[in-house]
Structure formats: C-alpha cells, structure tokens
Design a protein around this motif. Structure first.
Motif, mmCIF file in Angstrom:
data_model
loop_
_atom_site.group_PDB
_atom_site.id
_atom_site.type_symbol
_atom_site.label_atom_id
_atom_site.label_comp_id
_atom_site.label_asym_id
_atom_site.label_seq_id
_atom_site.Cartn_x
_atom_site.Cartn_y
_atom_site.Cartn_z
ATOM 1 N N ASP A 4 0.829 -1.202 0.000
ATOM 2 C CA ASP A 4 0.000 0.000 0.000
ATOM 3 C C ASP A 4 0.866 1.255 0.000
ATOM 4 O OD1 ASP A 4 0.848 0.459 2.643
ATOM 5 O OD2 ASP A 4 -1.085 -0.035 3.536
ATOM 6 N N LYS A 8 3.230 -0.910 3.609
ATOM 7 C CA LYS A 8 2.864 -2.177 4.246
ATOM 8 C C LYS A 8 2.621 -3.218 3.160
ATOM 9 C CE LYS A 8 1.087 -2.221 8.265
ATOM 10 N NZ LYS A 8 0.253 -2.308 9.411
ATOM 11 N N HIS A 34 2.613 -11.957 10.528
ATOM 12 C CA HIS A 34 1.476 -12.838 10.822
ATOM 13 C C HIS A 34 1.156 -13.623 9.561
ATOM 14 C CE1 HIS A 34 0.445 -10.700 14.581
ATOM 15 N NE2 HIS A 34 1.008 -9.676 13.949
ATOM 16 N N ALA A 51 0.045 -6.901 9.267
ATOM 17 C CA ALA A 51 -1.196 -6.444 9.902
ATOM 18 C C ALA A 51 -1.428 -7.325 11.126
ATOM 19 C CB ALA A 51 -2.363 -6.562 8.924
ATOM 20 N N GLY A 52 -2.253 -6.899 12.041
ATOM 21 C CA GLY A 52 -2.542 -7.690 13.226
ATOM 22 C C GLY A 52 -3.265 -8.989 12.894
ATOM 23 N N LYS A 53 -3.349 -9.870 13.889
ATOM 24 C CA LYS A 53 -3.961 -11.182 13.682
ATOM 25 C C LYS A 53 -5.400 -11.079 13.180
ATOM 26 C CE LYS A 53 -5.010 -15.532 15.969
ATOM 27 N NZ LYS A 53 -4.955 -16.302 17.225
ATOM 28 N N ASP A 54 -6.207 -10.241 13.784
ATOM 29 C CA ASP A 54 -7.614 -10.109 13.378
ATOM 30 C C ASP A 54 -7.741 -9.611 11.942
ATOM 31 O OD1 ASP A 54 -8.423 -10.993 15.860
ATOM 32 O OD2 ASP A 54 -8.761 -8.977 16.651
ATOM 33 N N GLU A 55 -6.933 -8.636 11.563
ATOM 34 C CA GLU A 55 -6.959 -8.108 10.204
ATOM 35 C C GLU A 55 -6.469 -9.154 9.208
ATOM 36 O OE1 GLU A 55 -7.446 -5.246 7.048
ATOM 37 O OE2 GLU A 55 -8.408 -5.677 8.953
ATOM 38 N N MET A 56 -5.432 -9.899 9.574
ATOM 39 C CA MET A 56 -4.922 -10.946 8.685
ATOM 40 C C MET A 56 -5.965 -12.045 8.480
ATOM 41 S SD MET A 56 -2.034 -10.122 7.403
ATOM 42 C CE MET A 56 -1.626 -11.703 6.690
ATOM 43 N N ARG A 58 -9.223 -11.623 8.570
ATOM 44 C CA ARG A 58 -10.220 -11.038 7.675
ATOM 45 C C ARG A 58 -9.727 -11.088 6.226
ATOM 46 N NH1 ARG A 58 -11.356 -6.799 4.840
ATOM 47 N NH2 ARG A 58 -9.480 -5.651 5.357
ATOM 48 N N LEU A 59 -8.476 -10.738 6.011
ATOM 49 C CA LEU A 59 -7.902 -10.750 4.672
ATOM 50 C C LEU A 59 -7.788 -12.177 4.123
ATOM 51 C CD1 LEU A 59 -5.155 -8.056 5.259
ATOM 52 C CD2 LEU A 59 -7.189 -7.815 3.807
#
Length: 69
Positions: A4, A8, A34, A51-56, A58-59
């Motif tokens: 991006d 990142k 992650h 990215a954090g665990k939750d974002e990863m 989701r992705l």
C-alpha cells in the motif's frame, strides 16, 4: 505481493507440494509477521503480512472467498 501507499506489504504464497492434508485455517507468527495458511484440494496457500492477527484473518477469508467463488 501487494504494497500500500504506506509501504505495508501483504504476500500470498501458493504451493503444489501439499503433504499435510489438514484443510483448516492455521495461524503462525514470527515477530511482526502474521501468517494464515490453509490447503484447498491440491494447492496450499499462505497469506503473510504485518497487519494484526484479526486483520490478517479477515484478509485470509477474503482471499479464500475470491479463490472459491
């Protein structure tokens, strides 16, 4: 690999050398990296990023859905 405007990165690895047939999403972390990985039929996938665990998660789910419409 996707990068991006802030630098990142998010990388999707794909492999055909799938020895473990467990298909569930798995999670690993090495420092700030992650990774969510899974197997789908004859291909193995790993999505890695800082990215954090939750974002990863989701992705990874979004990638899975795009690969399995």
């Amino acid at each position: 690999m996707y990068q991006d405007a802030k630098g990142k990165r998010l990388t999707l690895y794909v492999s055909t050398d799938v020895r473990n047939r467990d298909t569930a999403f798995r999670y690993a972390r090495e420092g700030e990296l992650h990774v969510f990985y899974w197997i789908d039929q004859t291909l193995g996938y790993a999505l890695a990023g800082d990215a954090g665990k939750d974002e990863m998660l989701r992705l990874a789910r979004a990638v899975y859905e795009q690969l399995n419409p």
